[in-house]
Design a protein around this motif. Sequence first.
Motif, PDB file in Angstrom:
ATOM      1  N   GLY A 234      -2.711   8.410   1.312  1.00 41.91           N
ATOM      2  CA  GLY A 234      -1.812   7.402   0.760  1.00 41.91           C
ATOM      3  C   GLY A 234      -0.848   6.755   1.732  1.00 41.91           C
ATOM      4  O   GLY A 234       0.012   5.975   1.317  1.00 41.91           O
ATOM      5  N   SER A 235      -0.979   7.028   3.028  1.00 40.04           N
ATOM      6  CA  SER A 235      -0.029   6.452   3.985  1.00 40.04           C
ATOM      7  C   SER A 235      -0.156   4.930   4.056  1.00 40.04           C
ATOM      8  O   SER A 235       0.856   4.215   4.144  1.00 40.04           O
ATOM      9  CB  SER A 235      -0.222   7.066   5.375  1.00 40.04           C
ATOM     10  OG  SER A 235      -1.544   6.871   5.835  1.00 40.04           O
ATOM     11  N   MET A 236      -1.385   4.416   3.997  1.00 42.91           N
ATOM     12  CA  MET A 236      -1.557   2.967   4.043  1.00 42.91           C
ATOM     13  C   MET A 236      -1.112   2.326   2.727  1.00 42.91           C
ATOM     14  O   MET A 236      -0.529   1.239   2.715  1.00 42.91           O
ATOM     15  CB  MET A 236      -3.013   2.605   4.342  1.00 42.91           C
ATOM     16  CG  MET A 236      -3.184   1.155   4.784  1.00 42.91           C
ATOM     17  SD  MET A 236      -4.849   0.780   5.348  1.00 42.91           S
ATOM     18  CE  MET A 236      -5.574   0.198   3.824  1.00 42.91           C
ATOM     19  N   VAL A 237      -1.364   3.013   1.622  1.00 37.92           N
ATOM     20  CA  VAL A 237      -0.906   2.529   0.317  1.00 37.92           C
ATOM     21  C   VAL A 237       0.611   2.397   0.316  1.00 37.92           C
ATOM     22  O   VAL A 237       1.172   1.395  -0.131  1.00 37.92           O
ATOM     23  CB  VAL A 237      -1.365   3.479  -0.810  1.00 37.92           C
ATOM     24  CG1 VAL A 237      -0.633   3.169  -2.113  1.00 37.92           C
ATOM     25  CG2 VAL A 237      -2.868   3.370  -1.020  1.00 37.92           C
ATOM     26  N   GLN A 238       1.276   3.416   0.824  1.00 35.95           N
ATOM     27  CA  GLN A 238       2.737   3.390   0.866  1.00 35.95           C
ATOM     28  C   GLN A 238       3.236   2.230   1.723  1.00 35.95           C
ATOM     29  O   GLN A 238       4.203   1.546   1.367  1.00 35.95           O
ATOM     30  CB  GLN A 238       3.285   4.708   1.415  1.00 35.95           C
ATOM     31  CG  GLN A 238       4.804   4.801   1.333  1.00 35.95           C
ATOM     32  CD  GLN A 238       5.337   6.080   1.934  1.00 35.95           C
ATOM     33  OE1 GLN A 238       5.110   6.342   3.107  1.00 35.95           O
ATOM     34  NE2 GLN A 238       6.047   6.870   1.146  1.00 35.95           N
ATOM     35  N   GLY A 239       2.577   2.004   2.854  1.00 29.37           N
ATOM     36  CA  GLY A 239       2.969   0.893   3.717  1.00 29.37           C
ATOM     37  C   GLY A 239       2.812  -0.445   3.023  1.00 29.37           C
ATOM     38  O   GLY A 239       3.718  -1.294   3.069  1.00 29.37           O
ATOM     39  N   MET A 240       1.684  -0.656   2.356  1.00 27.07           N
ATOM     40  CA  MET A 240       1.449  -1.930   1.674  1.00 27.07           C
ATOM     41  C   MET A 240       2.377  -2.111   0.481  1.00 27.07           C
ATOM     42  O   MET A 240       2.724  -3.236   0.113  1.00 27.07           O
ATOM     43  CB  MET A 240      -0.017  -2.027   1.239  1.00 27.07           C
ATOM     44  CG  MET A 240      -0.992  -2.129   2.400  1.00 27.07           C
ATOM     45  SD  MET A 240      -2.688  -2.538   1.902  1.00 27.07           S
ATOM     46  CE  MET A 240      -3.151  -1.060   0.978  1.00 27.07           C
ATOM     47  N   ALA A 241       2.803  -0.992  -0.116  1.00 27.47           N
ATOM     48  CA  ALA A 241       3.678  -1.058  -1.294  1.00 27.47           C
ATOM     49  C   ALA A 241       5.072  -1.578  -0.959  1.00 27.47           C
ATOM     50  O   ALA A 241       5.818  -1.977  -1.856  1.00 27.47           O
ATOM     51  CB  ALA A 241       3.778   0.317  -1.946  1.00 27.47           C
ATOM     52  N   THR A 242       5.437  -1.592   0.324  1.00 29.39           N
ATOM     53  CA  THR A 242       6.733  -2.160   0.714  1.00 29.39           C
ATOM     54  C   THR A 242       6.703  -3.684   0.649  1.00 29.39           C
ATOM     55  O   THR A 242       7.750  -4.333   0.698  1.00 29.39           O
ATOM     56  CB  THR A 242       7.120  -1.728   2.140  1.00 29.39           C
ATOM     57  OG1 THR A 242       6.139  -2.229   3.067  1.00 29.39           O
ATOM     58  CG2 THR A 242       7.183  -0.213   2.260  1.00 29.39           C
ATOM     59  N   LYS A 243       5.510  -4.253   0.537  1.00 21.68           N
ATOM     60  CA  LYS A 243       5.361  -5.711   0.521  1.00 21.68           C
ATOM     61  C   LYS A 243       4.699  -6.210  -0.762  1.00 21.68           C
ATOM     62  O   LYS A 243       5.124  -7.211  -1.338  1.00 21.68           O
ATOM     63  CB  LYS A 243       4.544  -6.147   1.740  1.00 21.68           C
ATOM     64  CG  LYS A 243       4.500  -7.645   1.971  1.00 21.68           C
ATOM     65  CD  LYS A 243       3.779  -7.937   3.285  1.00 21.68           C
ATOM     66  CE  LYS A 243       3.767  -9.424   3.603  1.00 21.68           C
ATOM     67  NZ  LYS A 243       3.056  -9.697   4.882  1.00 21.68           N
ATOM     68  N   ALA A 244       3.666  -5.526  -1.202  1.00 19.50           N
ATOM     69  CA  ALA A 244       2.940  -5.937  -2.408  1.00 19.50           C
ATOM     70  C   ALA A 244       3.756  -5.621  -3.660  1.00 19.50           C
ATOM     71  O   ALA A 244       4.634  -4.753  -3.650  1.00 19.50           O
ATOM     72  CB  ALA A 244       1.592  -5.231  -2.472  1.00 19.50           C
ATOM     73  N   ASP A 245       3.431  -6.315  -4.730  1.00 20.38           N
ATOM     74  CA  ASP A 245       4.101  -6.055  -6.001  1.00 20.38           C
ATOM     75  C   ASP A 245       3.668  -4.706  -6.567  1.00 20.38           C
ATOM     76  O   ASP A 245       4.477  -3.960  -7.112  1.00 20.38           O
ATOM     77  CB  ASP A 245       3.765  -7.177  -6.993  1.00 20.38           C
ATOM     78  CG  ASP A 245       4.615  -7.102  -8.246  1.00 20.38           C
ATOM     79  OD1 ASP A 245       5.847  -7.105  -8.112  1.00 20.38           O
ATOM     80  OD2 ASP A 245       4.040  -7.021  -9.348  1.00 20.38           O
TER      81      ASP A 245
END
Length: 229
Positions: A74-85
């Motif tokens: 989930g590290s990439m998910v967490q990173g994208m979640a700082t920008k994606a809705d």
Amino acid sequence: MNLFRKLIYGRTAAKLFERTVLNLHSKLYTVASIYSKRNNGGRHPKHDIINYTKWFCDHIEVGWVVLDIGSHFGSMVQGMATKADFVYGIEINKHNYSQAMKENSKKNVKYIHDDAMNFDYSKLPGIDCVTLSNVLEHISDRIVFLKTLVNNVKWSDRGLKQFLIRVPAIERDWISVYKKQKGVKWKLDNSHDTEYTLEQFYDEMNKANLRVIDCRLRFGEIYSICAVK
């Protein structure tokens, strides 16, 4: 010394030991990877050097809903979640899924423990972008899988229908191609069904009804932005 060099580098030695040396080259790559991870607190240094998460984050937009397939810890998910809705992460491995839930949960993230090959994508709301980071190379029926995503994902009314894809390239160096020609272990990971040439990548995307918008090579991998035709 000259005699020693002739014995080591001569034609007879080359014929006798080429396969052994090529196999040793592959094995030492694996050992170097293990050592570098252990000497960096259990985290592989390639993650910071390659920094592939940044590439994915740079190519999603604020307000998007993203579907990450093969979300691992989930590290990439967490990173994208700082920008994606919102970001959905699908992971087939129960241990990886549990680790992601424990270490990388956020309010705008949902992890799903399921097989992406058979998942009912109608359960999810409108998706703007699907991300596949080092996933396709593990799948044998890649075109069928991509077509399943193209046709079954419930896309958002923004009509973007984008894919961000990262896969290993066999043409990362000459020796990988040579090993394959010689029938020596050439894959970076034994679980890989393939490692791509650019021609193969474009061909598979086209057959899956995807248009390649951008395609670049970084650190021996293909990074591509694609969209449904």
